[in-house]
Design an enzyme around this catalytic site. Structure first.
Site, PDB file in Angstrom:
ATOM      1  N   ASN A 212       0.994  -1.260  -0.163  1.00  0.00           N
ATOM      2  CA  ASN A 212       0.025   0.155  -0.058  1.00  0.00           C
ATOM      3  C   ASN A 212       1.051   1.179  -0.029  1.00  0.00           C
ATOM      4  O   ASN A 212       1.969   1.275   0.167  1.00  0.00           O
ATOM      5  CB  ASN A 212      -1.124  -0.046   1.295  1.00  0.00           C
ATOM      6  CG  ASN A 212      -0.380  -0.176   2.560  1.00  0.00           C
ATOM      7  OD1 ASN A 212       0.551   0.908   2.858  1.00  0.00           O
ATOM      8  ND2 ASN A 212      -0.370  -1.147   3.163  1.00  0.00           N
ATOM      9  N   PRO A 307      -4.190 -11.430  10.271  1.00  0.00           N
ATOM     10  CA  PRO A 307      -4.509 -11.318  11.930  1.00  0.00           C
ATOM     11  C   PRO A 307      -4.807  -9.773  11.848  1.00  0.00           C
ATOM     12  O   PRO A 307      -3.930  -8.880  11.521  1.00  0.00           O
ATOM     13  CB  PRO A 307      -3.302 -11.771  12.585  1.00  0.00           C
ATOM     14  CG  PRO A 307      -2.258 -11.851  11.835  1.00  0.00           C
ATOM     15  CD  PRO A 307      -2.714 -11.973  10.346  1.00  0.00           C
ATOM     16  N   LYS A 339     -15.026   2.312  14.371  1.00  0.00           N
ATOM     17  CA  LYS A 339     -13.857   1.446  14.499  1.00  0.00           C
ATOM     18  C   LYS A 339     -13.093   1.509  15.864  1.00  0.00           C
ATOM     19  O   LYS A 339     -12.927   0.533  16.391  1.00  0.00           O
ATOM     20  CB  LYS A 339     -12.460   1.860  13.672  1.00  0.00           C
ATOM     21  CG  LYS A 339     -12.046   1.183  12.779  1.00  0.00           C
ATOM     22  CD  LYS A 339     -11.131   1.532  11.698  1.00  0.00           C
ATOM     23  CE  LYS A 339     -11.513   1.230  10.127  1.00  0.00           C
ATOM     24  NZ  LYS A 339     -10.891   1.614   9.286  1.00  0.00           N
TER      25      LYS A 339
END
Ligand code: PMT
Length: 409
Positions: A212, A307, A339
């Site tokens: 990214n 994870p 979040k």
């Protein structure tokens, strides 16, 4: 802001004329919260935007305006005030005031005090972006810097006049954090901080990977700010090309699973975990042993979930104070607050990403959200934002010692 971060520091706060003068009221309160003793001087133009009464109430001291105030001169005269100050802070500093200071003028109380005092000078400029960019303003600032003045900011973003660019007054928290850095205030002394930064790369085959756009700059700035604040800092860095900040211990990793393993190894020894890394949510189910060859048709990659490092740390029996970042392209506040709740964080720093913002830029803009509050940090250098973030973390931990010790949310 933490009490006694600027213990009894005698600050002369000069406020010059400009629309940002109203923000100096909040700054006065934050300086006092930090333990400073504040006396305010308003220029004649500042008094057109804000009232002395506001600053008198917030500073708990009489406010000075003109040079020719008989009552004030009979009490603490301007020379005594100049001697009293251990630090002069001018916020906002207008282009006109900066020009007058650069030329050594003493045509009002504030400029006279600056000449008559040996206290170090810090300026937080605020003006229209064109005035900031003007060669005259930059030359004047050059003169003041060469005489030892410190310039705090400015931030950039949308301006009261409708323009967009550099020239916004830094947020009060960022100014206080910068002053603390100048005065050796240590907000996180004796605290162990773990920071993750940068991207993760997930190998597809020996030559290709999924990655990214994270450069690591935000996370490295957070690590630097935490170290400046007196913490012992462990940085877990994805693949980036950045030097390690002074005094910071660093472990380099490549994939999300490596980051996960390294973070979990360090978590038991930390009091605060700040997860600024852009961790890949997925990885290829298999890494090909040899370079994949073109087949002339479409290629399907099967991805498997990585994870969630933050969520796993949040679920620990003994967890550190947890700070996440949220990178969003839309609905910043709503998604970030969701979040914060879902990952059971103590604080989340939300930033807008995409279209040149957030990733791989020198500047950023953060919205800090915690269970019962929020704070918007205006666009500014990542290091300034990181310092303000550290100041907010210290405040929240002080306000809730149970959470600081790792109580679950
Ligand atoms: O590195 P820069 O170029 O300076 O750019 C900075 C930044 C934009 C990368 C940074 O400010 C930022 O927003 N980092 C978090 C990016 C991200 O992964 O956000 P998210 O909304 O997808 O994840 C939320 C949180 O969960 C983050 O704290 C992330 O570190 C964490 N996470 C995510 C996935 C995962 N598998 N494990 C995690 O721990």
């Amino acid at each position: 802001m933490i009490e006694s971060a600027l213990p009894n520091l005698r600050i002369l706060l000069g406020v010059s004329g400009g629309i940002a003068a109203y923000k100096a009221a909040e700054l006065t309160r934050r300086l006092r919260d930090a333990g400073a003793d504040v006396r305010v001087v308003l220029t004649e133009n500042a008094a057109r935007f804000v009232t002395a009464l506001t600053f008198q109430a917030l500073s708990g001291q009489p406010v000075r305006g003109g040079l020719w105030d008989e009552a004030a001169e009979a009490a603490m005269g301007h020379i005594e005030l100049a001697r009293w100050a251990q630090r002069i802070l001018i916020a906002p500093a207008s282009a006109d005031l900066i020009a007058r200071l650069a030329h050594g003028l003493a045509d009002d109380l504030l400029t006279t005090l600056c000449l008559a005092s040996t206290a170090p000078l810090a300026l937080a400029p605020a003006m229209n972006q064109q005035m900031w960019a003007h060669a005259a303003t930059q030359a004047n600032l050059g003169v003041l810097r060469s005489r030892g003045a410190v310039v705090l900011g400015p931030g950039s973003g949308s301006q009261a006049c409708g323009d967009f660019g550099a020239g916004r007054l830094l947020e009060a928290d960022a100014i206080v954090a910068e002053l603390m850095a100048l005065h050796g205030g240590k907000l996180l002394a004796g605290t162990r901080v773990l920071v993750s930064a940068g991207p993760t790369f997930e190998d597809i085959d020996p030559v290709r990977y999924l990655g990214n756009r994270s450069s690591g700059r935000m996370g490295f700035a957070v690590a630097q700010a935490a170290a400046e604040a007196g913490a012992s800092v462990q940085l877990v860095a994805g693949p980036v090309h950045l030097p390690t900040p002074a005094g910071v211990a660093r472990s380099d990793v490549r994939s999300a699973r490596e980051m996960h393993a390294t973070v979990m190894q360090h978590v038991p020894q930390c009091d605060i975990f700040i997860s600024a890394a852009a961790v890949g949510d997925y990885r290829p189910a298999e890494i090909a042993a040899h370079k994949l060859k073109k087949t002339g048709g479409a290629l399907a990659l099967t991805l498997t979930e990585n994870p969630d490092i933050l969520a796993e740390v949040a679920a620990l029996k003994k967890r550190p104070f947890l700070v996440g970042f949220a990178a969003e392209t839309q609905n910043l506040r709503t998604y970030a607050r969701a979040k914060l709740e879902r990952k059971k964080l103590d604080l989340i720093a939300a930033n807008r990403v995409g279209g040149g913002s957030g990733f791989d830029a020198a500047d950023n803009e953060l919205l800090l959200l915690w269970p019962d509050g929020e704070e918007a940090l205006a666009r500014g250098a990542k290091l300034d934002l990181a310092r303000a973030l550290i100041a907010r973390i210290a405040t929240l931990r002080k306000a809730d010692p149970a959470r600081a010790k790792g109580a679950k949310r």
